[in-house]
Scaffold this motif. Structure first.
Motif, PDB file in Angstrom:
ATOM      1  N   PRO A 189       0.800  -1.232   0.000  1.00 28.24           N
ATOM      2  CA  PRO A 189       0.000   0.000   0.000  1.00 28.24           C
ATOM      3  C   PRO A 189       0.833   1.283   0.000  1.00 28.24           C
ATOM      4  O   PRO A 189       0.515   2.208  -0.735  1.00 28.24           O
ATOM      5  CB  PRO A 189      -0.850  -0.134   1.262  1.00 28.24           C
ATOM      6  CG  PRO A 189      -0.996  -1.610   1.451  1.00 28.24           C
ATOM      7  CD  PRO A 189       0.313  -2.204   0.982  1.00 28.24           C
ATOM      8  N   PRO A 190       1.945   1.372   0.776  1.00 30.08           N
ATOM      9  CA  PRO A 190       2.730   2.612   0.706  1.00 30.08           C
ATOM     10  C   PRO A 190       3.321   2.851  -0.690  1.00 30.08           C
ATOM     11  O   PRO A 190       3.333   3.968  -1.176  1.00 30.08           O
ATOM     12  CB  PRO A 190       3.850   2.412   1.726  1.00 30.08           C
ATOM     13  CG  PRO A 190       3.392   1.329   2.619  1.00 30.08           C
ATOM     14  CD  PRO A 190       2.470   0.473   1.809  1.00 30.08           C
ATOM     15  N   LEU A 191       3.810   1.783  -1.324  1.00 35.52           N
ATOM     16  CA  LEU A 191       4.394   1.926  -2.658  1.00 35.52           C
ATOM     17  C   LEU A 191       3.309   2.207  -3.690  1.00 35.52           C
ATOM     18  O   LEU A 191       3.478   3.055  -4.564  1.00 35.52           O
ATOM     19  CB  LEU A 191       5.169   0.659  -3.033  1.00 35.52           C
ATOM     20  CG  LEU A 191       5.899   0.694  -4.366  1.00 35.52           C
ATOM     21  CD1 LEU A 191       6.968   1.780  -4.370  1.00 35.52           C
ATOM     22  CD2 LEU A 191       6.527  -0.648  -4.673  1.00 35.52           C
ATOM     23  N   ARG A 192       2.184   1.527  -3.567  1.00 35.76           N
ATOM     24  CA  ARG A 192       1.081   1.699  -4.513  1.00 35.76           C
ATOM     25  C   ARG A 192       0.555   3.131  -4.485  1.00 35.76           C
ATOM     26  O   ARG A 192       0.157   3.678  -5.509  1.00 35.76           O
ATOM     27  CB  ARG A 192      -0.031   0.708  -4.175  1.00 35.76           C
ATOM     28  CG  ARG A 192      -1.142   0.646  -5.181  1.00 35.76           C
ATOM     29  CD  ARG A 192      -2.133  -0.441  -4.859  1.00 35.76           C
ATOM     30  NE  ARG A 192      -2.684  -0.278  -3.520  1.00 35.76           N
ATOM     31  CZ  ARG A 192      -2.879  -1.275  -2.661  1.00 35.76           C
ATOM     32  NH1 ARG A 192      -2.578  -2.506  -3.003  1.00 35.76           N
ATOM     33  NH2 ARG A 192      -3.384  -1.052  -1.479  1.00 35.76           N
ATOM     34  N   SER A 193       0.574   3.757  -3.310  1.00 37.41           N
ATOM     35  CA  SER A 193       0.042   5.115  -3.189  1.00 37.41           C
ATOM     36  C   SER A 193       0.930   6.161  -3.858  1.00 37.41           C
ATOM     37  O   SER A 193       0.522   7.304  -4.021  1.00 37.41           O
ATOM     38  CB  SER A 193      -0.160   5.465  -1.721  1.00 37.41           C
ATOM     39  OG  SER A 193       1.085   5.574  -1.071  1.00 37.41           O
ATOM     40  N   ARG A 194       2.143   5.801  -4.263  1.00 37.39           N
ATOM     41  CA  ARG A 194       3.043   6.748  -4.933  1.00 37.39           C
ATOM     42  C   ARG A 194       2.666   6.952  -6.390  1.00 37.39           C
ATOM     43  O   ARG A 194       3.141   7.870  -7.032  1.00 37.39           O
ATOM     44  CB  ARG A 194       4.496   6.269  -4.884  1.00 37.39           C
ATOM     45  CG  ARG A 194       5.009   5.946  -3.525  1.00 37.39           C
ATOM     46  CD  ARG A 194       5.154   7.166  -2.647  1.00 37.39           C
ATOM     47  NE  ARG A 194       5.240   6.718  -1.278  1.00 37.39           N
ATOM     48  CZ  ARG A 194       4.331   6.950  -0.350  1.00 37.39           C
ATOM     49  NH1 ARG A 194       3.263   7.648  -0.624  1.00 37.39           N
ATOM     50  NH2 ARG A 194       4.463   6.501   0.870  1.00 37.39           N
TER      51      ARG A 194
END
Length: 196
Positions: A160-165
């Motif tokens: 989720p943190p990477l996807r939100s970029r």
């Protein structure tokens, strides 16, 4: 893509296996006359493959910047292929580079975003900043990630943190019964289905 680039944001091209995503990225880079660095991720990719490699040269261990570091410093576009194959140990490095434009390097240097570097340079002077071994990340540095939709294809769903970029863009491939004229009227880049 041009809109995302002008906003200073990274891109994620999603699609079926094949060269379509890579072709779109390379055509955009050719159109904008930008240089690129390329990384193909696999299960065997380590932090060193993204940051620095240590090699022996003239009986001395020397660190050599890898493509992600070169792209950040020189203001190039980093094309990351196979982002769904990234292992958990590589994701924090990628996430920090995407979100903060920061990366700690093995030779003791530290990549810092352009705005913060310029502010530190103004407040403390060039001599003091060089003692801290800070390296300025160019404001033209961008990342274009290429990936497959998971779980339909093998791989790991993005954190989720990477996807939100990213904002993902689906790159459709031309199949049987579809017109080759995807540049209809020079604007529309979606495939047009031929109806008899």
């Amino acid at each position: 893509m041009m809109q995302k680039d002008s906003l200073g944001q990274d891109m994620f091209l999603l699609g079926r296996p094949g060269p379509s995503r890579r072709k779109v990225a390379l055509q955009y880079l050719e159109l904008t006359q930008r240089e690129l660095e390329y990384v193909a991720l696999s299960r065997d990719t380590t932090e060193a493959d993204l940051k620095q490699r240590r090699e022996i040269q003239n009986s001395t261990a020397t660190y050599f910047d890898q493509s992600a570091v070169r792209a950040a410093i020189e203001g190039r576009v980093l094309v990351i292929e196979g982002i769904e194959k990234a292992e958990r140990n590589v994701l924090p490095v990628l996430n920090n580079l995407l979100e903060n434009r920061e990366m700690h390097l093995e030779d003791g240097r530290f990549l810092v975003p352009a705005a913060r570097y310029d502010k530190l340079l103004q407040e403390h002077g060039a001599e003091e900043v060089s003692k801290w071994r800070l390296v300025r990340v160019d404001e033209n540095f961008r990342v274009i990630a290429l990936g497959l939709p998971v779980p339909r294809y093998q791989g790991q769903p993005l954190d989720p943190p990477l996807r939100s970029r990213f904002q993902a863009r689906d790159v459709a491939t031309i199949g049987f019964g579809v017109s080759n004229d995807i540049y209809k009227h020079g604007v529309d880049m979606t495939p047009v289905r031929v109806i008899d």
